[in-house]
Design an enzyme around this catalytic site. Structure first.
Site, PDB file in Angstrom:
ATOM      1  N   SER A  21       0.852  -1.008   0.079  1.00 21.64           N
ATOM      2  CA  SER A  21      -0.023   0.045  -0.101  1.00 21.64           C
ATOM      3  C   SER A  21       1.012   1.071  -0.004  1.00 21.64           C
ATOM      4  CB  SER A  21      -0.754   0.016   1.196  1.00 21.64           C
ATOM      5  OG  SER A  21      -1.657   1.312   1.314  1.00 21.64           O
ATOM      6  N   LYS A  45      -3.923   1.760  -2.082  1.00 19.55           N
ATOM      7  CA  LYS A  45      -3.623   3.249  -1.291  1.00 19.55           C
ATOM      8  C   LYS A  45      -4.583   3.277   0.065  1.00 19.55           C
ATOM      9  CE  LYS A  45      -1.844   7.059  -0.259  1.00 19.55           C
ATOM     10  NZ  LYS A  45      -0.666   7.087   0.577  1.00 19.55           N
ATOM     11  N   ASN A 100      -6.297  -1.634   2.002  1.00 16.90           N
ATOM     12  CA  ASN A 100      -5.954  -0.945   2.983  1.00 16.90           C
ATOM     13  C   ASN A 100      -6.422  -0.064   3.838  1.00 16.90           C
ATOM     14  OD1 ASN A 100      -3.731   0.948   4.283  1.00 16.90           O
ATOM     15  ND2 ASN A 100      -2.542  -0.982   3.878  1.00 16.90           N
ATOM     16  N   CYS A 131       0.509   3.485  10.822  1.00 20.22           N
ATOM     17  CA  CYS A 131       1.336   4.730   9.920  1.00 20.22           C
ATOM     18  C   CYS A 131       2.180   5.744  10.761  1.00 20.22           C
ATOM     19  CB  CYS A 131       0.524   5.399   9.252  1.00 20.22           C
ATOM     20  SG  CYS A 131       0.886   7.007   8.406  1.00 20.22           S
ATOM     21  N   ILE A 192       6.925  -5.294   8.152  1.00 16.13           N
ATOM     22  CA  ILE A 192       6.617  -4.282   8.771  1.00 16.13           C
ATOM     23  C   ILE A 192       6.316  -3.018   8.062  1.00 16.13           C
ATOM     24  CG2 ILE A 192       8.298  -5.043  10.699  1.00 16.13           C
ATOM     25  CD1 ILE A 192      10.381  -3.760   9.435  1.00 16.13           C
TER      26      ILE A 192
END
Lengths: 303, 243
Positions: A21, A45, A100, A131, A192
């Protein structure tokens, strides 16, 4: 003939190679270059409840064998993703796609996942609780087992499709967070996300990236990712989608040996737009070189 | 977008830190105002460089050494191969130029004006060009623009050549214009935006990740919505710019 097919949370895919993503948009830019149906799937995305512009620029900086990014989840919001992006995506990609999702509150994740779960082309929900580039959300859910459990549980309650939780490496004990997700009903773990980093411009004496910090990705982080996937493989039974610096077919095999059932390829797509296609094309020959007949036989093989 | 392996034909210094690199290879799909993204050994991100000129088999880039990527480029020699993504960005739209377009390039913003001037002159338009530099020793491509048949005014900040001052100080020397095309540092673009009397197309730069619209690394806000400088730009219409 070698077998590259694997099953990811009950859905069989032709090969384990999945663009990550944020590096593949909604597929169209790459579909101009090659038939993206050669991919196992791809993770689109990062999508949030509401539209987001993201962070101010500069959002990108060069690093040794990698890059920093602080895009900050720019996306048109889940309604527009469903009304505008998914129909366009369906024209260039006929397989199940990985949706995502990110958020700033548990209710955001629930709202967005519930909507995307109803979309036929969505095969998996990849829930990003990692994020590093947004404040007051994202990674804060992925840094404690309790909050990771809470988000996973809430999303599982409103969805029918496999839920894969995307974890942050910016924690002290990733295995305990993965275990909390499994306990909450997660169907898989992806890991990760990027490592938090910084670069400073020597002329201006200020951080290059407007957000000051950014997420480090690229080949430099492969060893960190391998180590963490290896640790999480020993802590959970659900499948792991391994990512972090994967750029070659050899990297795919190495990541699977560490414990990944499938892999995501991120930064490499930005530097070499054919990266995923090249990896998929080279995979059978590299498997033969190492005496691998079926990729399923090497998952976690390093343990 | 297209990925092509080019061979360096020449790579020569035009001034103390501005170089001209000619590359031989497939130039199909390249347009004025676009850029190319170059893979450089030892660096991770590709480096975006604007298109200065192109013919059937040769792509010309004129770049200034400003960092690691361009430092490496300056060391490259004839015969060396380069992995280049071409056809990136929207490029200039010449349909809006009117009969007397004015092209304004500042420093390393001069190169993209060259292919554009060539194209506009081929289309039969009367092309005025203002080239802005800091001083006379930084001037490049003046003769090349004149050879195309463009009317060239050079400005230098220190007054060592041409009109003393900034590009906007030469606006009155152009004898009227129907449209503006410009590329240069952001302060210059803003000055042109404020002083220019017509509509126009402004070329922007930004740090990029991919250069082809995938990573959202270079997005800016415009009056027409969010735009990726690499894919929806680098050329923006005057009317949509938000400073």
């Amino acid at each position: 003939m070698v077998n590259t097919k694997i099953s990811l949370c009950g859905i069989e895919i032709d090969n384990p190679v999945i663009p990550a993503s944020g590096t593949f948009g909604f597929g169209y830019e790459f579909a101009e270059l090659y038939d993206i149906n050669c991919l196992g799937t791809f993770s689109f995305k990062g999508t949030t409840k509401d539209a987001r512009f993201g962070n101010p620029t500069p959002r990108i900086a060069e690093c040794s064998s990698g890059m920093l990014n602080a895009v900050g989840l720019q996306n048109p919001g889940v309604e527009k993703v469903i009304s505008d992006e998914l129909p366009k995506l369906a024209k260039v990609f006929n397989k199940k796609v990985m949706a995502n999702v990110s958020g700033f509150a548990v209710e955001d994740y629930v709202y967005t996942c519930e909507k995307l779960d109803k979309e036929e082309q969505v095969g998996w929900l990849e829930v990003n609780i990692s994020c590093p580039n947004v404040h007051g959300g994202g990674m804060s859910f992925g840094t404690s087992p309790e909050s990771a459990y809470e988000v996973t549980k809430a999303v599982k309650a409103v969805t029918t499709k496999p839920v894969i939780i995307k974890l942050s490496p910016n924690v002290t004990d990733i295995a305990s967070i993965a275990a909390a997700c499994e306990n909450a009903g997660a169907d898989g773990i992806s890991m990760i996300n990027t490592l938090m980093g910084m670069r400073i411009n020597l002329k201006t004496r200020k951080p290059i990236i407007a957000n000051k910090t950014g997420g480090y990705s690229g080949p430099a982080i492969l060893p960190v990712a391998l180590r963490m996937v290896y640790q999480v493989y020993e802590a959970v039974k659900i499948p792991i989608v391994g990512m972090g610096g994967i750029s070659t077919a050899e990297d795919v095999i190495e990541m699977m040996m560490a414990g990944a059932t499938a892999v995501e390829v991120g930064a490499a797509n930005l530097i070499e737009p054919y990266a995923c296609k090249n990896i998929i094309d080279e995979l059978p020959a590299v498997m033969e070189r190492y005496g691998i007949k079926d990729l399923n036989e090497i998952i976690g093989g390093a343990h | 977008m297209k990925q092509t392996i080019f061979t360096i034909k020449h790579n020569v210094a035009l001034t103390a830190n501005v170089y001209e690199m000619a590359l031989v290879g497939d130039t199909e799909g390249i347009a004025s105002g676009q850029f190319v993204n170059i893979k450089i050994d030892g660096l991770y991100l590709r480096r975006p460089i604007s298109v200065c000129d192109y013919s059937e088999d040769t792509l010309t880039l004129v770049y200034k050494v400003v960092g690691k990527g361009t430092e490496e480029m300056a060391k490259m020699v004839s015969g060396q191969k380069l992995d280049v993504l071409t056809g990136l960005g929207n490029g200039y739209d010449t349909a809006k130029s009117g009969s007397q377009p004015l092209l304004i390039g500042g420093g390393v913003g001069v190169p993209p004006m060259y292919a554009l001037a060539k194209q506009l002159i081929e289309e039969g338009k009367k092309v005025n060009v203002i080239l802005g530099f800091n001083s006379s020793d930084e001037i490049f491509y003046k003769n090349q623009f004149e050879a195309l048949g463009a009317y060239v005014t050079v400005t230098t900040v220190d007054g060592s050549f041409g009109v003393k001052g900034f590009v906007t100080d030469a606006l009155k020397n152009t004898g009227g214009y129907s449209y503006i095309y410009t590329c240069g540092p952001e302060v210059m673009l803003k000055a042109v935006y404020n002083a220019g009397e017509t509509s126009g197309q402004y070329s922007f730069e930004e740090r990029m990740g991919c250069g082809f619209g995938a990573c959202m690394g270079c997005t800016c806000k415009t009056k027409y919505g969010n735009k990726r400088i690499c894919k929806d730009g680098p050329v923006l219409e005057k009317e949509e710019i938000i400073w």
